[in-house]
Design an enzyme around this catalytic site. Structure first.
Site, PDB file in Angstrom:
ATOM      1  N   ARG A   1       1.461   7.992   7.520  1.00 29.95           N
ATOM      2  CA  ARG A   1       1.711   7.882   8.953  1.00 29.95           C
ATOM      3  C   ARG A   1       3.183   7.566   9.203  1.00 29.95           C
ATOM      4  O   ARG A   1       3.883   7.065   8.317  1.00 29.95           O
ATOM      5  CB  ARG A   1       0.827   6.794   9.562  1.00 29.95           C
ATOM      6  CG  ARG A   1       0.995   5.455   8.908  1.00 29.95           C
ATOM      7  CD  ARG A   1      -0.256   4.594   9.074  1.00 29.95           C
ATOM      8  NE  ARG A   1      -0.169   3.485   8.135  1.00 29.95           N
ATOM      9  CZ  ARG A   1      -0.147   2.203   8.503  1.00 29.95           C
ATOM     10  NH1 ARG A   1      -0.217   1.871   9.755  1.00 29.95           N
ATOM     11  NH2 ARG A   1      -0.063   1.270   7.605  1.00 29.95           N
TER      12      ARG A   1
ATOM     13  N   LYS B   1       7.319  -6.512  10.881  1.00 32.21           N
ATOM     14  CA  LYS B   1       6.637  -5.771   9.838  1.00 32.21           C
ATOM     15  C   LYS B   1       7.582  -4.913   9.005  1.00 32.21           C
ATOM     16  O   LYS B   1       7.368  -4.676   7.825  1.00 32.21           O
ATOM     17  CB  LYS B   1       5.546  -4.885  10.450  1.00 32.21           C
ATOM     18  CG  LYS B   1       4.662  -4.216   9.409  1.00 32.21           C
ATOM     19  CD  LYS B   1       3.592  -3.379  10.075  1.00 32.21           C
ATOM     20  CE  LYS B   1       2.675  -2.775   9.025  1.00 32.21           C
ATOM     21  NZ  LYS B   1       3.361  -1.844   8.126  1.00 32.21           N
TER      22      LYS B   1
ATOM     23  N   TRP C   1       7.382  -0.203  -7.664  1.00 29.58           N
ATOM     24  CA  TRP C   1       8.526  -0.684  -6.876  1.00 29.58           C
ATOM     25  C   TRP C   1       9.776  -0.734  -7.753  1.00 29.58           C
ATOM     26  O   TRP C   1      10.861  -0.339  -7.327  1.00 29.58           O
ATOM     27  CB  TRP C   1       8.229  -2.069  -6.308  1.00 29.58           C
ATOM     28  CG  TRP C   1       9.260  -2.547  -5.326  1.00 29.58           C
ATOM     29  CD1 TRP C   1       9.288  -2.346  -3.983  1.00 29.58           C
ATOM     30  CD2 TRP C   1      10.447  -3.299  -5.642  1.00 29.58           C
ATOM     31  NE1 TRP C   1      10.407  -2.919  -3.427  1.00 29.58           N
ATOM     32  CE2 TRP C   1      11.143  -3.514  -4.424  1.00 29.58           C
ATOM     33  CE3 TRP C   1      10.995  -3.811  -6.818  1.00 29.58           C
ATOM     34  CZ2 TRP C   1      12.334  -4.212  -4.356  1.00 29.58           C
ATOM     35  CZ3 TRP C   1      12.189  -4.515  -6.754  1.00 29.58           C
ATOM     36  CH2 TRP C   1      12.849  -4.715  -5.534  1.00 29.58           C
TER      37      TRP C   1
ATOM     38  N   THR D   1       3.991   1.709  -0.790  1.00 27.74           N
ATOM     39  CA  THR D   1       4.738   1.805  -2.052  1.00 27.74           C
ATOM     40  C   THR D   1       3.836   2.298  -3.174  1.00 27.74           C
ATOM     41  O   THR D   1       4.225   3.168  -3.971  1.00 27.74           O
ATOM     42  CB  THR D   1       5.333   0.428  -2.407  1.00 27.74           C
ATOM     43  OG1 THR D   1       6.187  -0.004  -1.340  1.00 27.74           O
ATOM     44  CG2 THR D   1       6.140   0.492  -3.687  1.00 27.74           C
TER      45      THR D   1
ATOM     46  N   ALA E   1      -3.797  -0.170  12.146  1.00 21.49           N
ATOM     47  CA  ALA E   1      -5.241  -0.248  11.958  1.00 21.49           C
ATOM     48  C   ALA E   1      -5.889  -1.472  12.565  1.00 21.49           C
ATOM     49  O   ALA E   1      -7.091  -1.616  12.489  1.00 21.49           O
ATOM     50  CB  ALA E   1      -5.564  -0.206  10.466  1.00 21.49           C
TER      51      ALA E   1
ATOM     52  N   LYS F   1       0.816  -1.220   0.000  1.00 25.28           N
ATOM     53  CA  LYS F   1       0.000   0.000   0.000  1.00 25.28           C
ATOM     54  C   LYS F   1       0.845   1.263   0.000  1.00 25.28           C
ATOM     55  O   LYS F   1       0.602   2.175  -0.781  1.00 25.28           O
ATOM     56  CB  LYS F   1      -0.912   0.018   1.229  1.00 25.28           C
ATOM     57  CG  LYS F   1      -2.049  -0.941   1.205  1.00 25.28           C
ATOM     58  CD  LYS F   1      -3.027  -0.664   2.325  1.00 25.28           C
ATOM     59  CE  LYS F   1      -2.350  -0.571   3.673  1.00 25.28           C
ATOM     60  NZ  LYS F   1      -1.649  -1.789   4.077  1.00 25.28           N
TER      61      LYS F   1
ATOM     62  N   PHE G   1       4.325  -8.569  -9.862  1.00 19.11           N
ATOM     63  CA  PHE G   1       5.573  -9.290  -9.633  1.00 19.11           C
ATOM     64  C   PHE G   1       6.018  -9.938 -10.943  1.00 19.11           C
ATOM     65  O   PHE G   1       5.204 -10.188 -11.833  1.00 19.11           O
ATOM     66  CB  PHE G   1       5.395 -10.365  -8.549  1.00 19.11           C
ATOM     67  CG  PHE G   1       5.384  -9.833  -7.143  1.00 19.11           C
ATOM     68  CD1 PHE G   1       6.444 -10.092  -6.280  1.00 19.11           C
ATOM     69  CD2 PHE G   1       4.327  -9.060  -6.673  1.00 19.11           C
ATOM     70  CE1 PHE G   1       6.451  -9.605  -4.981  1.00 19.11           C
ATOM     71  CE2 PHE G   1       4.317  -8.567  -5.383  1.00 19.11           C
ATOM     72  CZ  PHE G   1       5.379  -8.840  -4.533  1.00 19.11           C
TER      73      PHE G   1
ATOM     74  N   PHE H   1      -3.299  -1.847   6.864  1.00 19.14           N
ATOM     75  CA  PHE H   1      -3.793  -3.204   6.641  1.00 19.14           C
ATOM     76  C   PHE H   1      -4.884  -3.226   5.577  1.00 19.14           C
ATOM     77  O   PHE H   1      -4.902  -2.399   4.682  1.00 19.14           O
ATOM     78  CB  PHE H   1      -4.229  -3.842   7.955  1.00 19.14           C
ATOM     79  CG  PHE H   1      -3.100  -4.015   8.941  1.00 19.14           C
ATOM     80  CD1 PHE H   1      -1.915  -4.616   8.550  1.00 19.14           C
ATOM     81  CD2 PHE H   1      -3.202  -3.545  10.240  1.00 19.14           C
ATOM     82  CE1 PHE H   1      -0.862  -4.765   9.449  1.00 19.14           C
ATOM     83  CE2 PHE H   1      -2.163  -3.692  11.143  1.00 19.14           C
ATOM     84  CZ  PHE H   1      -0.991  -4.307  10.742  1.00 19.14           C
TER      85      PHE H   1
END
Length: 559
Positions: free
Chosen positions: A95, A106, A412, A74, A274, A72, A384, A303
């Site tokens: 955030r 994480k 990415w 990224t 979240a 998210k 990917f 999340f």
């Protein structure tokens, strides 16, 4: 070609001077409080300066997280850079990462690959000291509360009722912490755990920390013998910490201005997650972004859409009066196949059957955004290398049945260039204006009705079970006049249910609310569902084991 790690990419970048980034927003050097060359605080009083700008607000959310990753942050950064490439005046609002997860499993929250915010190391570690200021202010009130009881307890606070927790920096302590006054002769002690701060930077004057002897007798307030609302300074009774806490938080209240790898301005401020808190950056940062961006503001919520997006829409938008113009729902082919039951070691292989079995998870999130909240949405496939055309076409086909388009995101690997298709679709949605935003529940509903609305409408549950402890807490908060507050359901992020092992789109399940607490300063009721912990401990081999600094002060191992 071998790809560099996130930190290697960040360290190789040559960022612009933060004064030049501020200039893109119409800010002069006098408007910035510099923290070196690449970070600055921006005074929220600048909101009083009329700019005439009315940008569109875009929310980025996702399917339920999996070990395969979604991306998210990224995607949020990449689509903002793509819009900048398309000549749009764009700003990101994110955030702040919490240090515990950075050193745990994480990782950081500054994006990845060629879609990052800089300076990456600072943002993921101490940054401008915001989180430390919150910790200090929190513990100041705890110390003053301890001292008040030790010095005679004029207010008659019941030590067993104290809900205010001392705050630790990294993880769940191995044993409960004890308040400092516990060891005095004839004194009582209260066992406290680690407080997970909510990152909202608001409302410490509304904090509730316990009750007086005599129980609950009505709405909370400074002159009630119910749950005690901490008094303003100067009345001569009880802990008087408003002014001191504000002094500690004075600078932390100001949003932090940084930049993406491609020089798009970004506000990074506030750090909740979240599954426990609201999962968004601070309201102040979003308002600042909306104030200074000319065309678009891109933000995210933590999340999956069942957690972060629900709380962004039902809590943050309700409180702040915000209305998003469009929503990006991030998914990966790999994560959808994982939701379809495919083992992690096989996710790189084409498997249309597993993909089809996992797609209901994505479909449920689309339904929530477009049918419950009635917002326009686009699905962003974070691509990917192993994703096949057949797999991508299957996702496109299923989303088309929902009247939602799919756009590929390759930010990415390619930065803003890889997000142009997604950016164009987002801008199209904003221009069409098919936006009929509404909440999942109304303010006037009772607390149980709000909980039931989220569980049934957003999670797809068949109902809600309550423990006796939760039932008692709900009766108490209704009696105290808190029923009009929004509710914040805390559950596992890995499933639409409260069972982390129920992947895909489970049906026929019930949510169990085991306890209910109030975050009065943040302004919502927290419901603990299933086995969720407010702060998990570190894993057997946390990420901290891989982080190091060389003789030149260069950090390694930070993703």
């Amino acid at each position: 070609m071998e790809m560099k790690s996130d930190i290697e990419i960040a360290q190789a970048a040559i960022p612009e001077d933060i004064r030049d980034i501020g200039a893109k927003l119409g800010l002069s050097e006098d408007d910035l409080e510099l923290y070196g060359k690449y970070k600055a605080k921006v005074d929220y009083n600048l909101l009083k300066r009329e700019t005439g700008k009315r940008p569109r607000l875009i929310l980025t959310t996702a399917i339920n997280p999996t070990p395969a990753g979604e991306g998210k942050t990224t995607t949020t950064i990449g689509v903002a850079d793509a819009m900048s490439r398309l000549g749009k005046n764009t700003l990101v609002a994110l955030r702040e990462p919490s240090i515990g997860p950075v050193f745990g499993l994480k990782g950081g929250a500054a994006g990845g690959g060629y879609a990052q915010v800089l300076p990456m190391e600072d943002i993921n570690l101490h940054f401008t000291g915001d989180i430390h200021a919150i910790t200090a202010a929190n513990n100041l009130l705890a110390a003053m509360l301890d001292n008040h009881i030790q010095q005679g307890n004029e207010l008659g606070i019941d030590p067993k009722s104290i809900t205010w927790r001392r705050c630790m920096g990294h993880e769940r302590p191995p044993a409960p912490c004890r308040c400092g006054w516990a060891g005095t002769a004839g004194g009582r002690h209260a066992e406290t755990g680690r407080l997970r701060h909510h990152g909202g930077f608001r409302g410490h004057g509304r904090v509730l920390y316990g009750r007086r002897y005599g129980g609950f007798k009505g709405p909370a307030g400074p002159h009630h013998r119910g749950l005690h609302l901490r008094r303003p300074s100067g009345d001569g009774r009880g802990p008087e910490g408003n002014g001191a806490m504000t002094a500690l938080l004075k600078d932390a209240l100001k949003p932090n201005l940084v930049q993406t790898l491609e020089g798009t301005p970004a506000f990074v401020h506030g750090g909740p997650f979240a599954n426990i808190a609201h999962g968004c950056n601070s309201i102040i940062a979003t308002r600042m972004a909306m104030h200074f961006a000319g065309d678009y503001v891109i933000t995210e919520a933590g999340f999956g859409a069942d957690l972060g997006a629900e709380k962004f829409l039902d809590i943050k938008c309700r409180v702040a009066g915000l209305k998003p113009d469009a929503v990006i729902i991030v998914a990966t082919i790999r994560a959808l196949k994982y939701n379809g039951g495919l083992p992690a070691e096989d996710l790189g292989k084409e498997n249309l059957k597993a993909l089809d079995a996992g797609l209901p998870n994505l479909i449920k999130h689309i339904e929530n955004i477009t049918r419950v909240y009635r917002l326009p949405a686009v699905v962003a496939i974070n691509r990917f290398a192993g994703d096949t055309d057949a797999e991508i076409n299957l996702v496109r086909s299923r989303c088309r049945e929902m009247n939602v388009n799919v756009a590929l995101s390759e930010v990415w690997e390619k930065g803003g260039e890889g997000g142009v298709e997604l950016a164009q679709e987002v801008m199209r949605l904003c221009d069409e204006g098919n936006n009929y935003f509404r909440f999942a529940y109304e303010d006037s509903m009772r607390l149980k009705e709000k909980i039931d609305a989220i569980a049934t409408r957003i999670y797809g549950a068949g109902g809600v079970n309550y423990t006796p402890q939760a039932e008692e807490a709900l009766r108490k908060y209704d009696a105290l006049g808190f029923s009009r507050l929004p509710v914040c359901l805390a559950k596992t992020q890995y499933s639409l249910s409260d069972d982390a092992f129920k992947l895909g789109r489970p049906i026929g399940f019930k949510i169990t609310v085991r306890d209910v607490t109030i975050s009065a300063g943040a302004g919502f009721i927290v419901c603990l569902c299933g086995a969720i912990m407010k702060m998990p401990g570190l894993s057997k081999h946390p990420a901290a084991e891989q982080i190091d600094v060389d003789e030149n002060g260069v950090i390694s191992g930070l993703f």
